[in-house]
Design a protein around this motif. Structure first.
Motif, PDB file in Angstrom:
ATOM      1  N   GLU A 109     -41.428 -27.614  38.355  1.00  0.00           N
ATOM      2  CA  GLU A 109     -42.868 -27.421  38.216  1.00  0.00           C
ATOM      3  C   GLU A 109     -43.259 -26.951  36.809  1.00  0.00           C
ATOM      4  O   GLU A 109     -44.431 -27.005  36.442  1.00  0.00           O
ATOM      5  N   SER A 110     -42.288 -26.489  36.024  1.00  0.00           N
ATOM      6  CA  SER A 110     -42.655 -25.800  34.777  1.00  0.00           C
ATOM      7  C   SER A 110     -43.383 -26.671  33.735  1.00  0.00           C
ATOM      8  O   SER A 110     -44.292 -26.169  33.065  1.00  0.00           O
ATOM      9  N   PRO A 111     -43.092 -28.000  33.599  1.00  0.00           N
ATOM     10  CA  PRO A 111     -43.874 -28.785  32.631  1.00  0.00           C
ATOM     11  C   PRO A 111     -45.359 -28.826  32.992  1.00  0.00           C
ATOM     12  O   PRO A 111     -46.234 -28.737  32.118  1.00  0.00           O
ATOM     13  N   ASP A 112     -45.637 -28.926  34.299  1.00  0.00           N
ATOM     14  CA  ASP A 112     -47.020 -28.959  34.762  1.00  0.00           C
ATOM     15  C   ASP A 112     -47.720 -27.613  34.499  1.00  0.00           C
ATOM     16  O   ASP A 112     -48.845 -27.554  34.006  1.00  0.00           O
ATOM     17  N   ILE A 113     -46.996 -26.519  34.778  1.00  0.00           N
ATOM     18  CA  ILE A 113     -47.561 -25.184  34.532  1.00  0.00           C
ATOM     19  C   ILE A 113     -47.819 -24.995  33.036  1.00  0.00           C
ATOM     20  O   ILE A 113     -48.856 -24.472  32.626  1.00  0.00           O
ATOM     21  N   GLU A 114     -46.894 -25.473  32.222  1.00  0.00           N
ATOM     22  CA  GLU A 114     -47.050 -25.354  30.767  1.00  0.00           C
ATOM     23  C   GLU A 114     -48.344 -26.041  30.311  1.00  0.00           C
ATOM     24  O   GLU A 114     -49.157 -25.468  29.570  1.00  0.00           O
ATOM     25  N   GLU A 115     -48.542 -27.253  30.806  1.00  0.00           N
ATOM     26  CA  GLU A 115     -49.726 -28.023  30.395  1.00  0.00           C
ATOM     27  C   GLU A 115     -51.010 -27.316  30.843  1.00  0.00           C
ATOM     28  O   GLU A 115     -51.956 -27.152  30.068  1.00  0.00           O
ATOM     29  N   ARG A 116     -51.001 -26.854  32.092  1.00  0.00           N
ATOM     30  CA  ARG A 116     -52.217 -26.199  32.620  1.00  0.00           C
ATOM     31  C   ARG A 116     -52.490 -24.880  31.912  1.00  0.00           C
ATOM     32  O   ARG A 116     -53.635 -24.492  31.704  1.00  0.00           O
ATOM     33  N   CYS A 117     -51.426 -24.165  31.524  1.00  0.00           N
ATOM     34  CA  CYS A 117     -51.595 -22.898  30.794  1.00  0.00           C
ATOM     35  C   CYS A 117     -52.235 -23.185  29.428  1.00  0.00           C
ATOM     36  O   CYS A 117     -53.206 -22.532  29.033  1.00  0.00           O
ATOM     37  N   ARG A 118     -51.708 -24.210  28.727  1.00  0.00           N
ATOM     38  CA  ARG A 118     -52.253 -24.543  27.393  1.00  0.00           C
ATOM     39  C   ARG A 118     -53.712 -24.950  27.474  1.00  0.00           C
ATOM     40  O   ARG A 118     -54.508 -24.651  26.595  1.00  0.00           O
ATOM     41  N   LYS A 119     -54.068 -25.658  28.559  1.00  0.00           N
ATOM     42  CA  LYS A 119     -55.462 -26.098  28.699  1.00  0.00           C
ATOM     43  C   LYS A 119     -56.360 -24.998  29.260  1.00  0.00           C
ATOM     44  O   LYS A 119     -57.580 -25.159  29.316  1.00  0.00           O
TER      45      LYS A 119
END
Ligand code: ATP
Ligand code: MG
Length: 336
Positions: free
Chosen positions: A254-264
């Motif tokens: 799940e971490s790539p998705d969390i990374e993207e959502r955190c940046r946005k």
């Protein structure tokens, strides 16, 4: 005296309960490889004394605790040997022989020794035992002629001393030891809850394997995240966030998705922490269940006694080879 399977030697200092850093750095690999390799797990009480020599009274409880933590993490006492370092005399014998040819300079310049001496305030006044702990660790690894040593990143320079020791011994006296390899896990250094470089018992920044659900929740909810994020839709910087590093360690998919959502700025820190709590709870629940089983009175003692006996048998076999190679098998020599 050939081994049927390759061997693993690894373990922990009994200085307190084990935490998620141990789990990520070494325990997971121990559990995964226990069927493939013949496994020896050392409870390194002598190594504890290299820094805590003034508090031996903590040892009995900590030896039990570390053993229980290893078993709860999934090591099977039917197939692995868990043993107490100071009760295997062959390790002490080997330490003495090895210390004759390892130079003081090699130890003084070892990066782990330098870092840990700083942590313990030993730079100016170091004991002989602390400076020499990599030699004693070489004996821990080589007494059973181990091939593989699963450790966290901080221990790799010490494993290097063991590799050198094996090589040097073999050159000087004849081949007895394999050159053991350090096995680094995918998360070889888990950061602390306070954002410090390493989750560590001595720094008090840990989630322990024995923590309750409530303790895990409290610790994660107050962990350090990105200080620049005030509102939940501010864009975040996952690369400096402790919680995100835990997602990378324990929630890889799940971490790539969390990374993207955190940046946005489309996932807030609270939601991100709540998800982390679920992930950690999924890891800790089976560990808690196994712990209850192993807490049966007398069981840890029995497991340690059996493991220590097996280690002593293997130690005697190795010492026979060592003494032969070093011309110190005096009485056997006279018979032949
Ligand atoms: P101490 O502070 O008493 O030395 P420690 O937390 O460093 O305790 P050890 O018993 O020295 O624990 O280490 C046991 C094993 O766990 C070693 O292989 C070490 O590299 C690994 N380890 C410890 N902490 C971490 C961490 N935060 N991340 C990854 N691996 C770790
Ligand atoms: Mg340590």
């Amino acid at each position: 005296m050939n081994k049927e399977r390759k061997r693993i030697l690894t373990g922990d200092r009994p200085t307190g309960p084990l935490h998620l850093g141990h789990f990520a750095g070494s325990l997971q690999n121990r559990v995964k490889l226990q069927k493939e390799y013949e496994t020896f797990i050392i409870v390194a009480d002598v190594q504890t004394l290299s820094t805590n020599f003034d508090h031996p009274e903590h040892l009995p409880a900590d030896v039990w605790q570390v053993t229980l933590d290893n078993l709860s993490a999934g090591l099977d006492p039917e197939i692995v040997n868990i043993f107490i370092q100071s009760m295997v005399p062959q390790i002490a014998e080997l330490t003495v022989f090895f210390s004759m040819f390892i130079t003081v300079n090699r130890l003084r310049h070892n990066p782990t020794i330098k870092t840990e001496a700083g942590q313990h305030g030993f730079e100016e006044n170091m004991t002989y035992g602390f400076l020499g702990y990599p030699v004693s660790q070489a004996a821990d690894i080589l007494f059973c002629r181990a091939d593989l040593v699963p450790v966290g990143e901080d221990q790799l320079p010490v494993v290097e001393v063991s590799r050198f020791t094996a090589r040097r011994f073999n050159e000087l006296y004849g081949t007895v030891f394999p050159e053991p390899e350090g096995l680094k896990s995918e998360t070889a250094r888990l950061v602390g809850l306070d954002g410090k470089a390493k989750m560590s018992k001595s720094l008090g920044n840990c989630i322990y394997l024995r923590d309750s659900t409530e303790e895990v929740r409290k610790k994660l909810m107050s962990a350090v995240t990105d200080p620049a994020r005030i509102h939940k839709d501010d864009p975040g910087h996952p690369e400096i966030c402790t919680i995100f590093s835990y997602h990378q360690a324990f929630n890889r998919e799940e971490s790539p998705d969390i990374e993207e959502r955190c940046r946005k700025g489309t996932i807030g820190c609270v939601a991100c922490k709540k998800r982390m709590i679920q992930v950690i709870e999924e890891i800790l629940d089976p560990i808690r269940e196994r712990r209850i089983r192993f807490e049966k009175p007398g069981l840890i003692e029995e497991i340690l006694k059996t493991g220590t006996e097996a280690a002593c048998i293997e130690g005697s076999r190795t010492m026979q080879l060592v003494r032969g190679a070093m011309h110190t098998d005096y009485f056997d020599r006279r018979k032949s």
